[in-house]
Design a protein around this motif. Structure first.
Motif, mmCIF file in Angstrom:
data_model
loop_
_atom_site.group_PDB
_atom_site.id
_atom_site.type_symbol
_atom_site.label_atom_id
_atom_site.label_comp_id
_atom_site.label_asym_id
_atom_site.label_seq_id
_atom_site.Cartn_x
_atom_site.Cartn_y
_atom_site.Cartn_z
ATOM 1 N N PRO A 183 -60.252 -27.775 -32.891
ATOM 2 C CA PRO A 183 -58.938 -27.160 -33.130
ATOM 3 C C PRO A 183 -58.914 -26.104 -34.232
ATOM 4 C CG PRO A 183 -58.680 -29.506 -32.745
ATOM 5 C CD PRO A 183 -60.158 -29.252 -32.867
ATOM 6 N N PRO A 184 -59.435 -26.375 -35.450
ATOM 7 C CA PRO A 184 -59.402 -25.303 -36.451
ATOM 8 C C PRO A 184 -60.274 -24.108 -36.066
ATOM 9 C CG PRO A 184 -60.638 -27.190 -37.282
ATOM 10 C CD PRO A 184 -59.957 -27.637 -36.023
ATOM 11 N N HIS A 185 -61.376 -24.370 -35.391
ATOM 12 C CA HIS A 185 -62.235 -23.274 -34.925
ATOM 13 C C HIS A 185 -61.484 -22.388 -33.937
ATOM 14 C CE1 HIS A 185 -65.492 -21.198 -32.833
ATOM 15 N NE2 HIS A 185 -65.084 -21.766 -31.705
ATOM 16 N N PHE A 186 -60.873 -22.990 -32.937
ATOM 17 C CA PHE A 186 -60.227 -22.205 -31.884
ATOM 18 C C PHE A 186 -58.899 -21.624 -32.335
ATOM 19 C CE2 PHE A 186 -58.256 -21.161 -27.893
ATOM 20 C CZ PHE A 186 -59.328 -20.723 -27.126
ATOM 21 N N TRP A 187 -58.127 -22.375 -33.128
ATOM 22 C CA TRP A 187 -56.842 -21.840 -33.587
ATOM 23 C C TRP A 187 -57.021 -20.679 -34.550
ATOM 24 C CZ3 TRP A 187 -54.543 -27.370 -34.454
ATOM 25 C CH2 TRP A 187 -54.048 -27.848 -33.236
ATOM 26 N N ALA A 188 -58.122 -20.673 -35.302
ATOM 27 C CA ALA A 188 -58.398 -19.511 -36.151
ATOM 28 C C ALA A 188 -58.553 -18.262 -35.285
ATOM 29 C CB ALA A 188 -59.666 -19.750 -36.977
ATOM 30 N N LEU A 189 -59.234 -18.412 -34.137
ATOM 31 C CA LEU A 189 -59.340 -17.305 -33.186
ATOM 32 C C LEU A 189 -57.979 -16.974 -32.588
ATOM 33 C CD1 LEU A 189 -60.922 -15.372 -31.260
ATOM 34 C CD2 LEU A 189 -61.221 -17.353 -29.745
ATOM 35 N N ALA A 190 -57.234 -18.012 -32.198
ATOM 36 C CA ALA A 190 -55.941 -17.793 -31.540
ATOM 37 C C ALA A 190 -54.954 -17.058 -32.436
ATOM 38 C CB ALA A 190 -55.353 -19.137 -31.112
ATOM 39 N N LEU A 191 -55.078 -17.230 -33.754
ATOM 40 C CA LEU A 191 -54.156 -16.560 -34.660
ATOM 41 C C LEU A 191 -54.264 -15.036 -34.588
ATOM 42 C CD1 LEU A 191 -54.293 -18.830 -37.835
ATOM 43 C CD2 LEU A 191 -52.263 -18.313 -36.461
ATOM 44 N N PHE A 192 -55.493 -14.523 -34.356
ATOM 45 C CA PHE A 192 -55.587 -13.065 -34.296
ATOM 46 C C PHE A 192 -55.707 -12.504 -32.887
ATOM 47 C CE2 PHE A 192 -59.839 -14.591 -35.641
ATOM 48 C CZ PHE A 192 -60.665 -14.037 -34.693
ATOM 49 N N VAL A 193 -55.557 -13.366 -31.860
ATOM 50 C CA VAL A 193 -55.467 -12.848 -30.483
ATOM 51 C C VAL A 193 -54.255 -13.467 -29.773
ATOM 52 C CG1 VAL A 193 -57.938 -12.392 -30.269
ATOM 53 C CG2 VAL A 193 -57.039 -14.626 -29.578
ATOM 54 N N GLN A 194 -53.279 -13.941 -30.550
ATOM 55 C CA GLN A 194 -52.147 -14.653 -29.958
ATOM 56 C C GLN A 194 -51.305 -13.772 -29.043
ATOM 57 O OE1 GLN A 194 -48.801 -15.563 -32.774
ATOM 58 N NE2 GLN A 194 -50.302 -14.969 -34.321
ATOM 59 N N THR A 195 -51.281 -12.466 -29.276
ATOM 60 C CA THR A 195 -50.498 -11.586 -28.398
ATOM 61 C C THR A 195 -51.057 -11.598 -26.982
ATOM 62 O OG1 THR A 195 -51.840 -9.699 -29.157
ATOM 63 C CG2 THR A 195 -49.714 -10.067 -30.256
ATOM 64 N N ASP A 196 -52.375 -11.732 -26.864
ATOM 65 C CA ASP A 196 -53.002 -11.832 -25.544
ATOM 66 C C ASP A 196 -52.493 -13.069 -24.805
ATOM 67 O OD1 ASP A 196 -54.474 -9.596 -25.164
ATOM 68 O OD2 ASP A 196 -56.435 -10.510 -25.470
ATOM 69 N N TYR A 197 -52.504 -14.214 -25.493
ATOM 70 C CA TYR A 197 -52.062 -15.454 -24.871
ATOM 71 C C TYR A 197 -50.580 -15.399 -24.524
ATOM 72 C CZ TYR A 197 -56.523 -17.562 -26.214
ATOM 73 O OH TYR A 197 -57.861 -17.852 -26.343
ATOM 74 N N ALA A 198 -49.779 -14.823 -25.419
ATOM 75 C CA ALA A 198 -48.345 -14.717 -25.156
ATOM 76 C C ALA A 198 -48.073 -13.848 -23.929
ATOM 77 C CB ALA A 198 -47.633 -14.149 -26.382
ATOM 78 N N LYS A 199 -48.857 -12.794 -23.774
ATOM 79 C CA LYS A 199 -48.639 -11.851 -22.676
ATOM 80 C C LYS A 199 -48.840 -12.510 -21.317
ATOM 81 C CE LYS A 199 -51.591 -8.489 -22.359
ATOM 82 N NZ LYS A 199 -52.319 -7.232 -22.655
ATOM 83 N N VAL A 200 -49.789 -13.439 -21.217
ATOM 84 C CA VAL A 200 -50.066 -14.069 -19.924
ATOM 85 C C VAL A 200 -49.452 -15.467 -19.810
ATOM 86 C CG1 VAL A 200 -52.180 -12.742 -19.584
ATOM 87 C CG2 VAL A 200 -52.305 -14.963 -20.740
#
Length: 305
Positions: A183-200
């Motif tokens: 979780p901390p590994h992946f959420w650290a990534l998700a924090l700076f690519v969250q717009t990608d996830y939100a878009k889809v």
């Protein structure tokens, strides 16, 4: 609909190789190998090689199935838009069949060459990633990566079981360490690519619960990782080499999670705290499992009690 679904271009071997997510597979192979090398007992080198090869092929098969299922989502995200299927270099059905072939072949060879217990765990890990995580959890809950993190935690357990033939406290701990690290590994990534996830429309934690909640959860998991990573030493399954390394690495991980939680970064800082944590998290897992192997070798040679 993706370009691949209408006019697929001629595929090359590189496109099929890309389906296996080779960067992720590197970590899978390494932790599986470390589990095998650190396990008590002996294994014939050929059988050991077969076990690691099956772990790699199985992971590649699961990744290919993931890319097949998420082709439309991948085409909508900047980070994944250049993958083979969204780019139209591979027909989705070919990717699906490739993933099924790799998955089935890896489990069958593991069972015949190594053990059916190891094969069963490998089969479940493939199912876990391709079905439980990819199809069920990921599009439905922000806890997707928490529960789904188990998929990447199986390799050291499989490597250990390939040698010992049974499941004991130690392989369960190795599983738990990666499970807690994810979780901390992946959420650290998700924090700076969250717009990608939100878009889809993927409900990753920063998108659904917000950055503040995600940052605090990163800190919470990092705190829990410290005693868990050192647990093999506390229960006497490893020596001081692993124990000291586990504590040092985990405390460093925790230290890097603090500025993520408290957003302690300069405005002109090009390397944001979450990017530092994400980069270190990869080094962390490699170093931790390398220390596990070094410790096991030292103990076997009588260097440490």
């Amino acid at each position: 609909m993706t370009q691949a679904a209408t006019t697929p271009l001629p595929a090359e071997w590189r496109d099929f190789f890309a389906l296996t997510k080779p960067r992720v597979m590197t970590l899978v192979i390494f932790t599986g190998l470390c589990g095998l090398l650190a396990a008590p007992g002996d294994i014939h080198p050929v059988i050991g090689f077969a076990a690691i090869l099956c772990i790699a092929v199985g992971a590649g098969g699961a990744a290919a199935l993931n890319m097949w299922w998420e082709a439309d989502l991948d085409s909508g995200m900047k980070r994944t838009a250049k993958r083979p299927i969204p780019m139209g270099r591979l027909d989705p059905k070919d990717a699906r069949d490739f993933g099924l072939m790799l998955s089935g072949m890896s489990v069958m060879i593991m069972g015949l060459a190594v053990s059916w217990l190891a094969a069963g765990i490998l089969a479940f890990s493939i199912f876990y990633y391709a079905v439980i995580y990819t199809i069920w959890l990921k599009p439905r809950t922000p806890q997707n990566i928490v529960i789904g993190g188990g998929a990447g935690a199986f390799p050291p357990m499989i490597g250990w079981v390939a040698v010992t033939g049974d499941i004991t406290a130690m392989p369960i701990l190795l599983f738990a360490i990666i499970f807690m690290w994810t979780p901390p590994h992946f959420w650290a990534l998700a924090l700076f690519v969250q717009t990608d996830y939100a878009k889809v429309g993927i409900p990753m934690m920063p998108v659904v619960k917000g950055e503040k909640s995600t940052r605090w959860q990163i800190l919470a998991y990092s705190v829990l990782l410290v005693p868990l990573a050192a647990a093999p030493w506390f229960i006497g399954e490893t020596g001081a080499i692993y124990g000291v390394a586990a504590l040092a690495l985990s405390l460093a991980f925790l230290a890097l999670s603090l500025p993520v939680a408290f957003r302690q970064s300069e405005a002109n800082d090009t390397m944001k705290p979450e990017k530092r944590l994400f980069a270190f998290s990869i080094v962390y897992l490699f170093a931790l499992f390398a220390a596990l192997v070094v410790d096991a070798v030292a103990r076997n040679q009588g260097i440490l009690a």
